[in-house]
Design a protein around this motif. Sequence first.
Motif, short mmCIF file in Angstrom:
data_model
loop_
_atom_site.label_atom_id
_atom_site.label_comp_id
_atom_site.label_asym_id
_atom_site.label_seq_id
_atom_site.Cartn_x
_atom_site.Cartn_y
_atom_site.Cartn_z
N ALA A 9 -17.00 -57.30 -64.53
CA ALA A 9 -17.37 -57.56 -63.14
C ALA A 9 -16.26 -57.13 -62.19
O ALA A 9 -16.53 -56.55 -61.13
CB ALA A 9 -17.69 -59.03 -62.96
N LEU A 12 -16.06 -52.99 -62.41
CA LEU A 12 -17.16 -52.13 -61.94
C LEU A 12 -17.10 -51.84 -60.45
O LEU A 12 -17.51 -50.77 -60.01
CB LEU A 12 -18.52 -52.75 -62.29
CG LEU A 12 -18.92 -52.63 -63.76
CD1 LEU A 12 -20.31 -53.22 -63.97
CD2 LEU A 12 -18.89 -51.18 -64.22
N ALA A 13 -16.58 -52.80 -59.67
CA ALA A 13 -16.52 -52.58 -58.22
C ALA A 13 -15.50 -51.51 -57.86
O ALA A 13 -15.44 -51.06 -56.73
CB ALA A 13 -16.18 -53.89 -57.51
N ARG A 14 -14.69 -51.09 -58.83
CA ARG A 14 -13.60 -50.18 -58.50
C ARG A 14 -13.76 -48.80 -59.10
O ARG A 14 -12.86 -47.97 -58.98
CB ARG A 14 -12.26 -50.79 -58.97
CG ARG A 14 -12.03 -52.16 -58.34
CD ARG A 14 -10.83 -52.84 -58.90
NE ARG A 14 -9.61 -52.09 -58.62
CZ ARG A 14 -8.41 -52.55 -58.89
NH1 ARG A 14 -8.28 -53.74 -59.45
NH2 ARG A 14 -7.35 -51.83 -58.63
N LYS A 17 -19.49 -44.36 -59.70
CA LYS A 17 -20.79 -44.51 -60.37
C LYS A 17 -20.82 -45.63 -61.40
O LYS A 17 -21.00 -45.40 -62.60
CB LYS A 17 -21.18 -43.19 -61.05
CG LYS A 17 -21.32 -42.05 -60.07
CD LYS A 17 -22.15 -40.94 -60.66
CE LYS A 17 -22.15 -39.77 -59.69
NZ LYS A 17 -22.85 -38.61 -60.22
N PRO A 18 -20.63 -46.87 -60.96
CA PRO A 18 -20.61 -47.98 -61.91
C PRO A 18 -21.90 -48.10 -62.73
O PRO A 18 -21.87 -48.66 -63.83
CB PRO A 18 -20.41 -49.22 -61.02
CG PRO A 18 -20.69 -48.77 -59.63
CD PRO A 18 -20.41 -47.31 -59.57
N ALA A 19 -23.01 -47.54 -62.22
CA ALA A 19 -24.28 -47.67 -62.96
C ALA A 19 -24.24 -46.95 -64.30
O ALA A 19 -25.12 -47.15 -65.14
CB ALA A 19 -25.45 -47.16 -62.11
N LEU A 22 -24.03 -49.87 -66.92
CA LEU A 22 -24.86 -51.08 -66.81
C LEU A 22 -25.70 -51.35 -68.06
O LEU A 22 -25.69 -52.43 -68.61
CB LEU A 22 -25.77 -51.00 -65.59
CG LEU A 22 -25.05 -51.02 -64.24
CD1 LEU A 22 -26.06 -51.06 -63.11
CD2 LEU A 22 -24.11 -52.21 -64.14
N TYR A 253 -30.84 -45.35 -64.09
CA TYR A 253 -30.77 -45.79 -62.70
C TYR A 253 -30.23 -44.68 -61.81
O TYR A 253 -30.54 -44.61 -60.64
CB TYR A 253 -29.83 -46.98 -62.56
CG TYR A 253 -30.36 -48.28 -63.07
CD1 TYR A 253 -31.62 -48.74 -62.66
CD2 TYR A 253 -29.61 -49.09 -63.91
CE1 TYR A 253 -32.11 -49.95 -63.11
CE2 TYR A 253 -30.09 -50.30 -64.37
CZ TYR A 253 -31.34 -50.73 -63.97
OH TYR A 253 -31.80 -51.93 -64.41
N ILE A 254 -29.33 -43.88 -62.38
CA ILE A 254 -28.70 -42.84 -61.56
C ILE A 254 -29.21 -41.48 -61.99
O ILE A 254 -29.75 -41.31 -63.08
CB ILE A 254 -27.15 -42.88 -61.67
CG1 ILE A 254 -26.71 -42.76 -63.13
CG2 ILE A 254 -26.60 -44.13 -61.04
CD1 ILE A 254 -25.22 -42.64 -63.29
#
Lengths: 594, 238
Positions: A9, A12-14, A17-19, A22, A253-254
């Motif tokens: 968690a 991923l914000a950093r 393309k965190p997806a 997932l 998703y991407i």
Amino acid sequence: MPAIESKLASILARVQKPARYLGNEWNSVHKDHSGVAVRMALAFPDLYEIGMSNQGLKILYESVNSRPEMLMERVFAAATDMEELMRQHGLPLFALESQRPLADFDVIGFSLQYELSYTNVLNMIDLSGIPLYSDQRNEQDPLVIGGGSCAYNPEPMSAFFDLFVLGEAEEVLPEMLAELVRLKSENLERKEILTRLSALEGIYIPALYQPVYDKGVLKGLKKLDSRAPVQIIKKAVADLDRVSYPTAPVVPYIQTVHDRAVIELFRGCGKGCRFCQAGFIFRPVRRRSRQNIIETAKALIAATGYDEISLSSLSSSDYPQIDTLISDMKEALSASRVRCSLPSLRLDSYSVKLADQLHQGRRSSLTFAPEAATERLRLVINKNISEEDIFTALGDAVKAGWQGFKLYFMIGLPTETDQDVEAIVTLCRDIRRNFGQKGKRSLNLSVSVATFVPKAHTPFQWEPQLSRPEVLERQQILRSGFKTMPGVNFSWHDVETSFLEAVFARGDRQLAPLIERAWRLGCRFDGWTEHFNFQLWRQAFQELDLNAESYAYRRFSYDEQLPWNHLHCGVNKEIFIREHRQSLAVDLPQRSGQ
Amino acid sequence: MMRIRFSFERKMPLAYISHLDMLRLFLRALSRSRLPLAYSQGYNPHPRFTLALPLPLGITAGEEYGEVFFADKIMPDQFINVLQPQLPEALVLTGSAAVDPEEPSLASLVSAASYCCTLKSSSSVTVKLELLQAALDRLMAKEEILALRKTKKNKTTYTNVRPYIIEVSVKNADQSKLLEFSLLLQTGSQGGVSPGYVIGQLEPEPGAGNLHAYDWQIRRERLYFKQNGSMQPLSERR
């Protein structure tokens, strides 16, 4: 796994393309790890967007997960920003579906599609906390296995792998996993399990063989266990209509490289271009029935919601009556407004007609691969299209409103001379002269020129790669030729990249320490221009005192022991020799000095 | 022709996909649902589907809006019942209604959005409540906050984004909970600013550096439209 979840968690914000990380995409399969007999992670040693575009991965995901007693999850290479944060936070490489560390799985299977992803394989094994070398792993470690086209000469990577699957894995992989479960239940040791698995067709256990060298020249392989087969023969599916096909593949998703549904029309290729490994290792040609294709396409669209379906194979326009197949397909999918596309077009009028049939709207550009610009050289490589075919086909396309062409060529092909290379420029000039001035818009040409890489299991496997100075010289001929030609976008492959591909394509077991060294020096994503650093590779060659050039630039002889001699692709050596001799016998006036 | 306006909630982990990926996700879900989509005219017909305001990467949302046109009549309830099973768990449809075809587009209506920013439990940052309050006060006291923006011609220019920050307030009464503050920011064609940018402007302890957006979980709570000069939640539009 809560430990991973909370670390993830904050990471991923950093990242970009965190997806990518997932793993709960539409149609992804989540099974209870305690409810199955065997757990496998399918590892693709490149970014998510590349791996999720690979049809083989979807086929294997379906073939294993359709069996209730097995599970397969996916994992891709962590991009460099993600890797940095994972190492910083002590986060091991995890499989996407369950977020479990890779070390928790029974089997980790790498899809080996490209030589320049080898350092990524090492990086992924290391990020999983598993020993790099096969002989360092113990009873608790997962089996590290590999498959895909690079497994036809896996020798440079064989020290890192416990097992390779030779050929099409959708049937043999679940068989192998079932046998693994059975052998484990007998409480056998890892080494004994691997030895027994070698009895299965298409299964290669590198540790059962030891190469014998005489003054640095490979003389053969010594079997270390009498039960090891002398030769491993590739496994091929007999009937495409009788094996499972992924009709509900994972929908990312991407956006991925190929962001569409894919239906495979046939496997193999009837053409036999002499440079093309896929043309030989996927023999024989096996077609999916028309009814199966239409039904599968309908199921695919219903389960994914894609607005495009690709009718895929090595040479799709060769499917019998492909024109009526396309109209049947359009009718079957008319309710959902799905577009159909063909990934590979032959350079002839028939294929141009197909393209017209597929693209009702704006017609931007068509892609063709003449590969060579002179008729002589096309005969050498067995790409049998005439100059007349080319001009008729392009003329038809221009008449139908196509505004540009993307053309693929190669340099460094056997027997090639400067004239053959200059002919690429001349051909493009003639195309522009013939078709460019008519109408309001001028014709756009995008010309991409790769460097020939000799591949194992092809008639050109003995041929040397063109040397570095010659490649640079021929690229210069092209650059200066195209400089003065407006409307042509010319691109070429990096000489060092092609060189490394050639080294690994024909490499042997002596290359393993080199790959490890390059990875330790920091090599990652070598297939990506922005990451590729040839200086580091050069440093690795020097430190290990390895003559890499002898793998790429040397002409191999018919009688020498090739590193992949024990791996049989289904085509006999005599056929390769015959094809090779035929190619060299092509002699038209243009040829000189050979 | 039938126009349906719907609201939805976006939870973790779907906050990690971009606006364009959200559009593709909805279109594929609609296609799987087999609802009778209406298509645009022209060379390249597209389903007529829009989302009110792009959601930045990493941000969850409580009440987002979208609109879709259908070729046949659809009951608003039916829309939710048929589409929801085709969506990932982290996207929850919360309401739907038939809208007059003459109603202005969602994108033209939305003029502000409210955000709640919560310090992540995984963050190593510690900020005192009073210092955060003071930083927000200092921010609001500024007349000008110049942000570097890209223009259409790929050049850069400075824009004063201070007028786009309408309201800020600390939500915690004390520091027993995770630190939390809210923002009301202008958006749309009249100019706007992102919550991540605003967080990056805050410096609770002078000299200790600015805050980072990635240490905060941002949730877009509500979208607003302008009516008679005041901001009204989009949910109030009848």
